[in-house]
Write an enzyme that holds these catalytic residues in place. Structure first.
Site, PDB file in Angstrom:
ATOM      1  N   GLU A  69      32.486  36.701  45.005  1.00 16.01           N
ATOM      2  CA  GLU A  69      32.456  37.017  43.576  1.00 16.01           C
ATOM      3  C   GLU A  69      33.594  37.976  43.248  1.00 16.01           C
ATOM      4  O   GLU A  69      33.805  38.977  43.940  1.00 16.01           O
ATOM      5  CB  GLU A  69      31.120  37.663  43.174  1.00 16.01           C
ATOM      6  CG  GLU A  69      29.938  36.733  43.226  1.00 16.01           C
ATOM      7  CD  GLU A  69      29.473  36.443  44.658  1.00 16.01           C
ATOM      8  OE1 GLU A  69      29.504  37.375  45.488  1.00 16.01           O
ATOM      9  OE2 GLU A  69      29.121  35.288  44.949  1.00 16.01           O
ATOM     10  N   LEU A  70      34.273  37.698  42.141  1.00 11.67           N
ATOM     11  CA  LEU A  70      35.463  38.462  41.757  1.00 11.67           C
ATOM     12  C   LEU A  70      35.147  39.939  41.500  1.00 11.67           C
ATOM     13  O   LEU A  70      34.174  40.265  40.819  1.00 11.67           O
ATOM     14  CB  LEU A  70      36.046  37.847  40.482  1.00 11.67           C
ATOM     15  CG  LEU A  70      37.340  38.465  39.953  1.00 11.67           C
ATOM     16  CD1 LEU A  70      38.486  38.172  40.896  1.00 11.67           C
ATOM     17  CD2 LEU A  70      37.641  37.945  38.562  1.00 11.67           C
ATOM     18  N   ASP A  71      35.997  40.813  42.016  1.00  5.85           N
ATOM     19  CA  ASP A  71      35.898  42.260  41.778  1.00  5.85           C
ATOM     20  C   ASP A  71      34.488  42.790  42.043  1.00  5.85           C
ATOM     21  O   ASP A  71      33.984  43.659  41.320  1.00  5.85           O
ATOM     22  CB  ASP A  71      36.339  42.614  40.343  1.00  5.85           C
ATOM     23  CG  ASP A  71      37.793  42.237  40.097  1.00  5.85           C
ATOM     24  OD1 ASP A  71      38.573  42.235  41.066  1.00  5.85           O
ATOM     25  OD2 ASP A  71      38.141  41.955  38.946  1.00  5.85           O
ATOM     26  N   ARG A  75      43.780  22.000  44.316  1.00  7.27           N
ATOM     27  CA  ARG A  75      43.317  23.326  44.730  1.00  7.27           C
ATOM     28  C   ARG A  75      42.979  23.357  46.228  1.00  7.27           C
ATOM     29  O   ARG A  75      43.270  24.328  46.924  1.00  7.27           O
ATOM     30  CB  ARG A  75      42.096  23.708  43.873  1.00  7.27           C
ATOM     31  CG  ARG A  75      41.386  24.990  44.234  1.00  7.27           C
ATOM     32  CD  ARG A  75      42.051  26.213  43.646  1.00  7.27           C
ATOM     33  NE  ARG A  75      41.857  27.342  44.547  1.00  7.27           N
ATOM     34  CZ  ARG A  75      41.761  28.606  44.180  1.00  7.27           C
ATOM     35  NH1 ARG A  75      41.872  28.943  42.940  1.00  7.27           N
ATOM     36  NH2 ARG A  75      41.594  29.563  45.077  1.00  7.27           N
ATOM     37  N   ASN A  96      51.853  49.045  45.518  1.00  5.98           N
ATOM     38  CA  ASN A  96      50.853  49.405  46.541  1.00  5.98           C
ATOM     39  C   ASN A  96      51.356  49.040  47.937  1.00  5.98           C
ATOM     40  O   ASN A  96      51.176  49.793  48.886  1.00  5.98           O
ATOM     41  CB  ASN A  96      49.512  48.736  46.249  1.00  5.98           C
ATOM     42  CG  ASN A  96      48.682  49.532  45.269  1.00  5.98           C
ATOM     43  OD1 ASN A  96      48.010  50.494  45.637  1.00  5.98           O
ATOM     44  ND2 ASN A  96      48.745  49.158  43.995  1.00  5.98           N
ATOM     45  N   HIS A 150      40.899  47.539  42.822  1.00  2.59           N
ATOM     46  CA  HIS A 150      40.719  47.091  41.442  1.00  2.59           C
ATOM     47  C   HIS A 150      40.731  48.311  40.520  1.00  2.59           C
ATOM     48  O   HIS A 150      40.006  49.283  40.770  1.00  2.59           O
ATOM     49  CB  HIS A 150      39.393  46.331  41.289  1.00  2.59           C
ATOM     50  CG  HIS A 150      39.150  45.913  39.874  1.00  2.59           C
ATOM     51  ND1 HIS A 150      39.830  44.856  39.288  1.00  2.59           N
ATOM     52  CD2 HIS A 150      38.363  46.434  38.901  1.00  2.59           C
ATOM     53  CE1 HIS A 150      39.442  44.747  38.028  1.00  2.59           C
ATOM     54  NE2 HIS A 150      38.558  45.687  37.772  1.00  2.59           N
ATOM     55  N   GLN A 200      47.677  54.552  39.284  1.00  3.93           N
ATOM     56  CA  GLN A 200      48.376  53.946  40.433  1.00  3.93           C
ATOM     57  C   GLN A 200      48.806  55.002  41.439  1.00  3.93           C
ATOM     58  O   GLN A 200      48.788  54.740  42.644  1.00  3.93           O
ATOM     59  CB  GLN A 200      49.555  53.099  39.947  1.00  3.93           C
ATOM     60  CG  GLN A 200      49.061  51.796  39.312  1.00  3.93           C
ATOM     61  CD  GLN A 200      50.133  50.761  39.109  1.00  3.93           C
ATOM     62  OE1 GLN A 200      51.276  51.106  38.815  1.00  3.93           O
ATOM     63  NE2 GLN A 200      49.772  49.492  39.210  1.00  3.93           N
ATOM     64  N   MET A 218      46.865  37.881  42.270  1.00  5.09           N
ATOM     65  CA  MET A 218      46.277  37.530  40.980  1.00  5.09           C
ATOM     66  C   MET A 218      45.536  36.198  40.959  1.00  5.09           C
ATOM     67  O   MET A 218      45.180  35.706  39.897  1.00  5.09           O
ATOM     68  CB  MET A 218      47.369  37.536  39.890  1.00  5.09           C
ATOM     69  CG  MET A 218      48.021  38.894  39.704  1.00  5.09           C
ATOM     70  SD  MET A 218      46.822  40.232  39.389  1.00  5.09           S
ATOM     71  CE  MET A 218      46.335  39.832  37.708  1.00  5.09           C
ATOM     72  N   LEU A 269      40.440  33.878  45.227  1.00  9.38           N
ATOM     73  CA  LEU A 269      40.452  33.227  46.546  1.00  9.38           C
ATOM     74  C   LEU A 269      39.247  32.304  46.690  1.00  9.38           C
ATOM     75  O   LEU A 269      38.153  32.605  46.201  1.00  9.38           O
ATOM     76  CB  LEU A 269      40.411  34.285  47.644  1.00  9.38           C
ATOM     77  CG  LEU A 269      41.683  35.130  47.790  1.00  9.38           C
ATOM     78  CD1 LEU A 269      41.412  36.325  48.694  1.00  9.38           C
ATOM     79  CD2 LEU A 269      42.817  34.301  48.360  1.00  9.38           C
TER      80      LEU A 269
END
Ligand code: GRF
Length: 219
Positions: free
Chosen positions: A148-150, A70, A19, A114, A176, A95, A98
């Protein structure tokens, strides 16, 4: 950003960086009028870093294992990004999840792509999961990032109709190819001031979107 300056774009990645390559290629061809100010990876071996170096771009590695905890990692990542002074942060196969402060620091200025038709199939292994479910469609989504993820407001989706002989690899290749188109398009919308996030709502050309723009693969 002053009105005549180019959009300063930082890219976060962990892997192969196809990408990123598509964004570099479109920038070099003049199709995308942006300034790629730096590439940051959590993985020192990411091939995306090599792509960046070949294009003469600034790179940085912020590797989780190099930090005691962390919090220290998160602070270093936030500082590394801040030093690049980006107008826009683009996650391209990054990956790691955050931390909330860094996401909030770039509210409305951070994008992710995603490989699913969000809100369906957040998380990993989307190709396997859609095939196992026998779905008719798969797709990929460019969205603003929230903690929140994705999740986060979806902007543009590329959809492909699943064929009886599709495998995970075939689906990934087709999807892709769509990602390379739609990610650059969304970045261009931002660079040309056509796209904003206003109070959590996506606004394109002055119109509030109640659903993402969709584009289907031409088969
Ligand atoms: C992309 O397919 C994207 O959907 C996902 O990670 C993949 C990264 O691929 N978030 P690459 O590193 O750009 O080749």
């Amino acid at each position: 950003m002053s009105s005549d300056a180019k959009l300063r774009v930082a890219v976060l990645l962990s892997g192969s960086g196809t990408n990123l390559q598509a964004i570099i290629d479109r920038t070099e061809s003049g199709e995308l009028d942006i300034d790629i100010v730096g590439i940051v990876s959590d993985n020192p071996d990411a091939f995306g870093l090599e792509r960046a170096r070949r294009a003469g771009l600034r790179t940085a590695v912020v590797e989780f294992a190099s930090f005691a905890n962390r919090d220290e990692f998160d602070i270093e990542l936030e500082n590394t990004l801040a030093n690049l002074e980006p107008d826009l942060v683009v996650l391209a196969g990054y990956m790691r999840i955050l931390a909330t402060p860094v996401v909030n620091a770039y509210e409305g200025r951070m994008l992710n792509i995603h490989p699913s038709l969000l809100p369906e199939y957040p998380g990993l292994d989307t190709y396997r999961r859609v095939l196992e479910a026998g779905d008719e469609w798969h797709g990929t989504t460019v969205h603003y990032v929230i903690p929140e993820l994705d999740s986060g407001p979806a902007i543009l989706q590329y959809r492909i109709r699943i064929r009886p002989d599709d495998t995970e690899d075939r689906l990934r290749e087709r999807l892709q190819n769509g990602e390379y188109l739609i990610y650059s398009r969304v970045i261009d919308w931002i660079a040309s001031n056509r796209l904003h996030l206003r109070d959590g709502t996506v606004v394109l050309d002055g119109m509030e979107l109640d659903a993402p723009v969709t584009e289907d693969e031409i088969s």
